[in-house]
Design a protein around this motif. Structure first.
Motif, PDB file in Angstrom:
ATOM      1  N   LEU A   1       3.964   1.034   4.517  1.00 57.08           N
ATOM      2  CA  LEU A   1       3.056  -0.104   4.651  1.00 57.08           C
ATOM      3  C   LEU A   1       1.632   0.296   4.285  1.00 57.08           C
ATOM      4  CD1 LEU A   1       2.869  -3.085   5.626  1.00 57.08           C
ATOM      5  CD2 LEU A   1       2.377  -2.177   7.901  1.00 57.08           C
ATOM      6  N   LEU A   2       0.972  -0.557   3.490  1.00 62.91           N
ATOM      7  CA  LEU A   2      -0.345  -0.206   2.962  1.00 62.91           C
ATOM      8  C   LEU A   2      -1.483  -1.090   3.445  1.00 62.91           C
ATOM      9  CD1 LEU A   2       0.524   0.434  -0.808  1.00 62.91           C
ATOM     10  CD2 LEU A   2       0.442   2.106   1.064  1.00 62.91           C
ATOM     11  N   ASN A   3      -1.223  -2.336   3.795  1.00 67.01           N
ATOM     12  CA  ASN A   3      -2.332  -3.289   3.936  1.00 67.01           C
ATOM     13  C   ASN A   3      -2.535  -3.812   5.350  1.00 67.01           C
ATOM     14  OD1 ASN A   3       0.075  -4.814   3.785  1.00 67.01           O
ATOM     15  ND2 ASN A   3      -1.030  -6.605   2.998  1.00 67.01           N
ATOM     16  N   GLN A   4      -2.365  -2.940   6.334  1.00 70.65           N
ATOM     17  CA  GLN A   4      -2.797  -3.291   7.683  1.00 70.65           C
ATOM     18  C   GLN A   4      -4.155  -2.660   7.960  1.00 70.65           C
ATOM     19  OE1 GLN A   4      -1.760  -5.121  10.328  1.00 70.65           O
ATOM     20  NE2 GLN A   4       0.055  -5.984   9.338  1.00 70.65           N
TER      21      GLN A   4
ATOM     22  N   LEU B   1      11.651 -10.771  -1.052  1.00 68.27           N
ATOM     23  CA  LEU B   1      11.210  -9.456  -1.495  1.00 68.27           C
ATOM     24  C   LEU B   1      10.841  -9.532  -2.968  1.00 68.27           C
ATOM     25  CD1 LEU B   1      14.138  -7.326   0.021  1.00 68.27           C
ATOM     26  CD2 LEU B   1      11.969  -7.918   1.123  1.00 68.27           C
ATOM     27  N   THR B   2       9.661  -9.025  -3.305  1.00 71.29           N
ATOM     28  CA  THR B   2       9.235  -8.952  -4.703  1.00 71.29           C
ATOM     29  C   THR B   2       8.685  -7.561  -4.982  1.00 71.29           C
ATOM     30  OG1 THR B   2       8.649 -11.312  -4.739  1.00 71.29           O
ATOM     31  CG2 THR B   2       7.727  -9.917  -6.479  1.00 71.29           C
ATOM     32  N   PHE B   3       9.291  -6.863  -5.937  1.00 70.84           N
ATOM     33  CA  PHE B   3       8.842  -5.525  -6.329  1.00 70.84           C
ATOM     34  C   PHE B   3       8.007  -5.629  -7.602  1.00 70.84           C
ATOM     35  CE2 PHE B   3      12.582  -4.858  -3.782  1.00 70.84           C
ATOM     36  CZ  PHE B   3      12.284  -3.725  -3.030  1.00 70.84           C
TER      37      PHE B   3
ATOM     38  N   THR C   1       6.147  -8.543   0.626  1.00 70.47           N
ATOM     39  CA  THR C   1       7.018  -9.363   1.460  1.00 70.47           C
ATOM     40  C   THR C   1       6.251  -9.882   2.667  1.00 70.47           C
ATOM     41  OG1 THR C   1       9.072  -9.421   2.760  1.00 70.47           O
ATOM     42  CG2 THR C   1       7.895  -7.318   2.686  1.00 70.47           C
ATOM     43  N   GLY C   2       6.271 -11.187   2.872  1.00 68.18           N
ATOM     44  CA  GLY C   2       5.652 -11.779   4.049  1.00 68.18           C
ATOM     45  C   GLY C   2       4.205 -11.412   4.265  1.00 68.18           C
ATOM     46  N   GLY C   3       3.431 -11.255   3.194  1.00 71.20           N
ATOM     47  CA  GLY C   3       2.026 -10.887   3.322  1.00 71.20           C
ATOM     48  C   GLY C   3       1.782  -9.389   3.378  1.00 71.20           C
ATOM     49  N   SER C   4       2.843  -8.593   3.472  1.00 70.34           N
ATOM     50  CA  SER C   4       2.707  -7.137   3.529  1.00 70.34           C
ATOM     51  C   SER C   4       2.924  -6.514   2.160  1.00 70.34           C
ATOM     52  CB  SER C   4       3.721  -6.542   4.511  1.00 70.34           C
ATOM     53  OG  SER C   4       3.459  -6.962   5.838  1.00 70.34           O
ATOM     54  N   ILE C   5       2.220  -5.428   1.914  1.00 74.99           N
ATOM     55  CA  ILE C   5       2.394  -4.630   0.704  1.00 74.99           C
ATOM     56  C   ILE C   5       2.872  -3.245   1.125  1.00 74.99           C
ATOM     57  CG2 ILE C   5       1.314  -3.662  -1.356  1.00 74.99           C
ATOM     58  CD1 ILE C   5       1.344  -6.663  -1.414  1.00 74.99           C
ATOM     59  N   LEU C   6       3.969  -2.779   0.522  1.00 72.90           N
ATOM     60  CA  LEU C   6       4.516  -1.464   0.816  1.00 72.90           C
ATOM     61  C   LEU C   6       4.667  -0.671  -0.477  1.00 72.90           C
ATOM     62  CD1 LEU C   6       6.182  -3.768   2.711  1.00 72.90           C
ATOM     63  CD2 LEU C   6       6.901  -1.653   3.824  1.00 72.90           C
TER      64      LEU C   6
END
Length: 732
Positions: free
Chosen positions: A565-568, A621-623, A634-639
């Protein structure tokens, strides 16, 4: 997808009412439910001597007149008070709760109030009736009342499209124009679920979620026709919060104070934007982390961000018992208690703790339905705080329980038990009803046609395999938790399957939409706290899909890979549980990852249509690839794909900078660096966290302030902060 599932399940904004207790979802065993696991771990971590302290607050007017107009006798509520003390202590000693606060109101008088458990780590600050707790999704009742007040004033038509009030609200789905305020409040809007990026922070009232919700929704589609069926949805209440602000011309915090908390004398109810005094909040702990935590802020106020006390919540309940008509009309109160959940897609009537009204989780709560008593309930679970409010409008009574740790399901059981004891002490009921069961299976030959229901079933939190034998034995196994023993049920003469103890009844329903559902009815008893019940469509049958060769190749390359996870934000509670997510293609269900159908080399979508709780939070899910690195949205998160995570060099002084994207920077810890101590100096708006080989957080700088930190073998370290933040790492 362990982390993302934890965020949504552990924050049942979750705040769903104690599913871990009431149904032990058959797709994941009780032991696999994060809230239940948290409770188990906390109960081990707490020293029993710290958790058994209990006090009962002194009450002004601690007696209440009997409901019988012919009786002048006063009721002391001594039996209820004693029972409440004992059961509250049980929560803290047996059921993983750090501290608990409780209250009962009867005809406008608070007749029982108390608290039990551990507050601050040093034992210097005792719990009082004014100690504040986060109430999670119980906040949704404040949002609902605010909307209905504006309905009373003729400023909102509850069945008018939202776009009439928020013109800039738009989505990538023309059906959004049909969404009404009613649909936001009864969970039938069709919105995907929970936009929680930067929602759960330590002592940080960042308004990112509120401020960006409309932008986030603009890039989404709906998962169902608006109004088709009710499925738990947090974003609907954040949107309702914005609706209140647009129509009233006031910010939401100011609005609820002026029109709700101040008229009702709720002096100990605040929001993150009030910047509450952390010293007045209940002490917080996390089972996998040693020591007391900072104050938690939940920055989705209308969906789950309000702080309150048990006494203030029962004062709030007077709106629903007709004692505060100056706050909300009787017509609106009655409308909120209507059976909004009864659409074409909902299980047939059965005892349950879920049956939505406007805002309410249940408008006909078991076990009060056994006594012919109407009961309304709303619970809340954040990561660290839990709450439950149970109202008996016809009895003019209510109970509230708020806790640090534990589970809102336990809180509701305590509230139920207190109210039943009070009703008995008053003579409103003569005896307690016996606990119920569906009974063991009545042996019968199973029709061959029942075999067709074998297959893979999915819900928002995973998939399970249902196997039915010719001999009438049904087994359920979880693909995500293969080490958990199979659950076994036997065919019964009435066409259902029963658990061996008779507490669970299972059947299959094919609805008008052509989809087949696993229908579970269950009674669950908790020693010392009574019984609850659930009736729900637990999962939906999924069909295998063949994938083109290129698509299959792309997904197989990801199979077993970890994503970080990157964007918290650097103050996020998520860093306490930020072990990477691992992608595993389904071996039982070709063409799927968890419940999500693979639609292309870089995309997968969830197409579930399950009412209640098990069809919530359905994000795809979008890669995508940038500069040779694969990312997941996914769901506002970037991993980020773990292949891009490199070992940190602690052999010499190192510098890490947060790039302009603001993305956190992850590194692995080599076995050779095990036991080495490092110093980290960093910018003011930054943090770092260290995890062991099992993904357990061993250090988070927002919580601890050590000069030296020891590195675990095979672990990871993450650096987070505002863009441009700098970290200097040196070995001791």
């Amino acid at each position: 997808m362990s982390l993302l599932r934890q965020i949504f399940q552990n924050t049942r904004l979750t705040f769903f009412m104690g599913v871990a207790l009431s149904s032990c979802l058959l797709l994941t065993s009780c032991d696999d439910n994060p809230a239940t696991t948290e409770a188990q771990h906390t109960s081990v971590a707490l020293d029993a001597s710290e958790a058994t302290g209990s006090s009962d607050a002194s009450i002004n007017g601690s007696t209440a007149a009997s409901d019988s107009s012919s009786s002048k006798a006063l009721i002391t509520y001594e039996a209820t008070r004693k029972d409440a003390q004992e059961k509250a202590a049980l929560l803290t000693t047996r059921y993983g709760t750090n501290s608990v606060q409780y209250a009962i109101i009867d005809h406008g008088s608070i007749v029982v109030s108390g608290q039990s458990g551990k507050n601050d780590e040093q034992g210097q600050t005792p719990l009082t009736k004014e100690t504040m707790y986060g109430i999670g999704s119980t906040s949704k009742m404040f949002t609902t009342v605010a909307v209905m007040q504006l309905v009373d004033q003729g400023k909102i038509d509850i069945d008018m499209p939202i776009v009439q009030y928020i013109p800039e609200f738009t989505m990538k789905d023309e059906r959004y124009k049909q969404i009404t305020p009613r649909m936001l409040l009864n969970h039938s809007s069709g919105l995907n679920g929970s936009s929680f990026t930067d929602a759960f922070l330590f002592e940080d009232n960042d308004t990112y979620v509120h401020d960006t919700l409309l932008k986030q929704l603009a890039g989404q589609t709906l998962k169902a026709d608006p109004g088709a069926y009710s499925v738990y949805c947090n974003d609907g209440f954040t949107l309702a919060e914005i609706l209140v602000e647009r129509v009233s011309g006031m910010d939401f915090t100011s609005y609820i104070h002026k029109y709700i908390t101040e008229p009702l004398g709720m002096a100990n109810t605040e929001t993150p934007l009030d910047s509450p005094n952390a010293a007045e909040m209940a002490g917080l702990y996390y089972p996998a982390y040693t020591g007391q935590l900072p104050h938690q802020t939940v920055n989705v106020i209308g969906a789950g961000g309000i702080y309150s006390t048990a006494e203030d919540l029962v004062r709030f309940s007077q709106i629903f018992t007709g004692k505060a008509k100056e706050v909300l009309s009787g017509q609106s109160v009655a409308s909120m208690a209507d059976e909004e959940y009864k659409t074409s897609l909902w299980p047939d009537d059965a005892d349950s703790l879920v049956g939505y009204g406007l805002g309410w989780d249940s408008v006909n709560l078991y076990p009060f339905s056994e006594y012919g008593i109407k009961a309304l309930s709303k619970g809340g679970d954040t990561i660290l705080y839990k709450a439950s409010l149970v109202v008996l409008p016809e009895q003019n009574m209510a109970a509230a329980v708020v806790t640090s740790g534990g589970d809102s399901g336990y809180d509701q059981l305590l509230a139920n038990e207190m109210l039943l004891q009070a009703l008995k002490e008053k003579g409103a009921i003569t005896e307690f009803k016996p606990e119920k069961s569906y009974g063991a299976a009545v042996k019968a030959e199973m029709p061959e046609s029942v075999l067709q229901y074998s297959g893979i079933y999915g819900a928002y939190n995973g998939t399970s395999n249902i196997d039915i034998t010719d001999g009438g034995v049904l087994t359920i196994t979880s693909e995500q938790s293969p080490n958990i023993p199979a659950q076994i049920y036997e065919y019964s003469a009435d066409g259902t399957f029963r658990s061996l103890d008779g507490n669970v009844m299972i059947s299959f329903v094919t609805e008008e939409n052509g989809r087949t559902y696993l229908w579970i009815r269950r009674y669950a008893s908790v020693p010392g706290l009574g019984q609850t019940a659930v009736s729900e469509y637990n999962a939906e049958r999924l069909q295998p899909r063949d994938l083109p060769t290129g698509t299959m190749k792309a997904w197989k390359e990801r199979d077993g890979k970890k994503y970080y996870l990157l964007n918290q934000k650097y103050t996020s509670l998520v860093y306490l549980m930020a072990s990477p997510d691992q992608f595993n293609m389904s071996q039982q269900l070709p063409g799927y990852v968890l419940d999500k159908r693979i639609t292309g080399p870089n995309t997968a979508v969830s197409e579930l249509q399950i009412p209640g709780n098990n069809g919530r939070d359905l994000f795809g899910l979008t890669f995508f690839t940038e500069n040779g690195v694969e990312y997941l949205r996914t769901g506002g998160s970037i991993l980020m794909n773990g292949d891009a995570v490199k070992p940190i060099d602690v052999g010499k002084k190192s510098i890490v900078k947060i790039p302009s994207s603001g993305y956190a920077q992850w590194y692995t810890i080599s076995d050779e660096d095990e036991g080495k101590s490092i110093n980290v100096s960093m910018s003011s708006k930054a943090s770092f966290a260290i995890y062991d080989a099992d993904g357990i957080c061993t250090y988070f700088s927002i919580i601890g302030h050590k000069d030296q930190i020891t590195l675990p073998a095979g672990g990871t370290i993450v650096f987070a902060g505002d863009a441009g933040s700098k970290f200097e790492i040196s070995q001791e």
